[in-house]
Enzyme design. Structure first.
Site, mmCIF file in Angstrom:
data_model
loop_
_atom_site.group_PDB
_atom_site.id
_atom_site.type_symbol
_atom_site.label_atom_id
_atom_site.label_comp_id
_atom_site.label_asym_id
_atom_site.label_seq_id
_atom_site.Cartn_x
_atom_site.Cartn_y
_atom_site.Cartn_z
ATOM 1 N N CYS A 99 0.858 -1.183 0.000
ATOM 2 C CA CYS A 99 0.000 0.000 0.000
ATOM 3 C C CYS A 99 0.893 1.232 0.000
ATOM 4 O O CYS A 99 1.858 1.298 0.763
ATOM 5 C CB CYS A 99 -0.878 -0.004 1.251
ATOM 6 S SG CYS A 99 -1.963 1.427 1.377
ATOM 7 N N HIS A 141 -8.849 -3.783 -2.298
ATOM 8 C CA HIS A 141 -7.936 -2.987 -1.474
ATOM 9 C C HIS A 141 -8.365 -1.520 -1.456
ATOM 10 O O HIS A 141 -8.430 -0.890 -0.398
ATOM 11 C CB HIS A 141 -6.507 -3.134 -2.034
ATOM 12 C CG HIS A 141 -5.472 -2.320 -1.346
ATOM 13 N ND1 HIS A 141 -4.449 -2.882 -0.604
ATOM 14 C CD2 HIS A 141 -5.270 -0.978 -1.267
ATOM 15 C CE1 HIS A 141 -3.696 -1.916 -0.104
ATOM 16 N NE2 HIS A 141 -4.166 -0.751 -0.495
ATOM 17 N N GLU A 142 -8.663 -0.981 -2.644
ATOM 18 C CA GLU A 142 -9.004 0.447 -2.712
ATOM 19 C C GLU A 142 -10.375 0.722 -2.086
ATOM 20 O O GLU A 142 -10.563 1.744 -1.419
ATOM 21 C CB GLU A 142 -8.956 0.949 -4.156
ATOM 22 C CG GLU A 142 -7.600 0.803 -4.853
ATOM 23 C CD GLU A 142 -6.432 1.358 -4.071
ATOM 24 O OE1 GLU A 142 -6.609 2.293 -3.271
ATOM 25 O OE2 GLU A 142 -5.305 0.830 -4.247
ATOM 26 N N HIS A 145 -10.124 1.051 1.547
ATOM 27 C CA HIS A 145 -9.714 2.396 1.976
ATOM 28 C C HIS A 145 -10.923 3.300 2.197
ATOM 29 O O HIS A 145 -10.928 4.119 3.116
ATOM 30 C CB HIS A 145 -8.814 3.050 0.925
ATOM 31 C CG HIS A 145 -7.361 2.699 1.048
ATOM 32 N ND1 HIS A 145 -6.608 3.007 2.154
ATOM 33 C CD2 HIS A 145 -6.512 2.083 0.190
ATOM 34 C CE1 HIS A 145 -5.357 2.587 1.971
ATOM 35 N NE2 HIS A 145 -5.275 2.014 0.790
HETATM 36 ZN ZN LIG Z 1 -3.641 1.181 -0.040
#
Ligand SMILES: [Zn+2]
Length: 158
Positions: A99, A141-142, A145
């Site tokens: 990341c 993953h995004e 966030h």
């Molecule tokens: Zn990230």
């Protein structure tokens, strides 16, 4: 020729927020239909590129809105209000997931191997993307966030 009564505001200087920033733990806001934010979008793409990333989420550069960018293989996308609507694939382990907000950290995460994600593009056109493999991991993953979940979160691997 008309003149501006007020000078234009100074452009925001956006940059990757620190790994301990509470912005990374914030559940981001939905973007209202039709909103345009050219400065944010260009900053997301620029900062992702400068740091050699394959994806970046708005909270990573200080804006807690549901906007991400992805550049991986043939996918080059701005995703507004992305939602995973199906996870047809099995759950696998993403090896060595990194990341941009946590330089040097590499983790193994449980991820869906395939996800169907719906989002709005830069023209507020609804798009459906069938993402598999690494692209599916990047999407998850995004979107994590946007929900305040990062690769070092204890709850991110539940
Ligand atoms: Zn990230």
């Amino acid at each position: 020729m008309t003149q501006c009564a007020n000078p234009p505001p100074r452009p925001l200087q956006r940059y990757l927020v620190g790994k301990n920033s509470k912005l990374l733990k914030t559940v981001c806001d939905e973007v209202e239909f039709g909103t345009q934010f050219p400065g944010l979008v260009s900053d997301l793409f620029r900062i992702m590129k400068e740091n050699g990333g394959v994806g970046l989420a708005a909270p990573q550069i200080g804006e807690t809105v549901r906007v991400i960018v992805i550049k991986y293989a043939s996918t080059f996308a701005l995703m507004i209000n992305p939602v995973i609507i199906k996870t047809p694939g099995k759950i696998v382990t993403s090896m060595n997931e990194g990341c941009l907000s946590f330089p040097g950290l590499r983790v193994d995460r449980k991820r869906h191997k395939r996800v169907i994600v719906e989002y709005f593009d830069e023209n507020w056109k609804k798009v459906k993307l069938d993402a598999r493999g690494l692209l599916a991991f990047i999407v998850q993953h995004e979107i994590d966030h946007l929900n305040g979940i990062t690769i070092n979160s204890e709850d991110s691997n539940a």
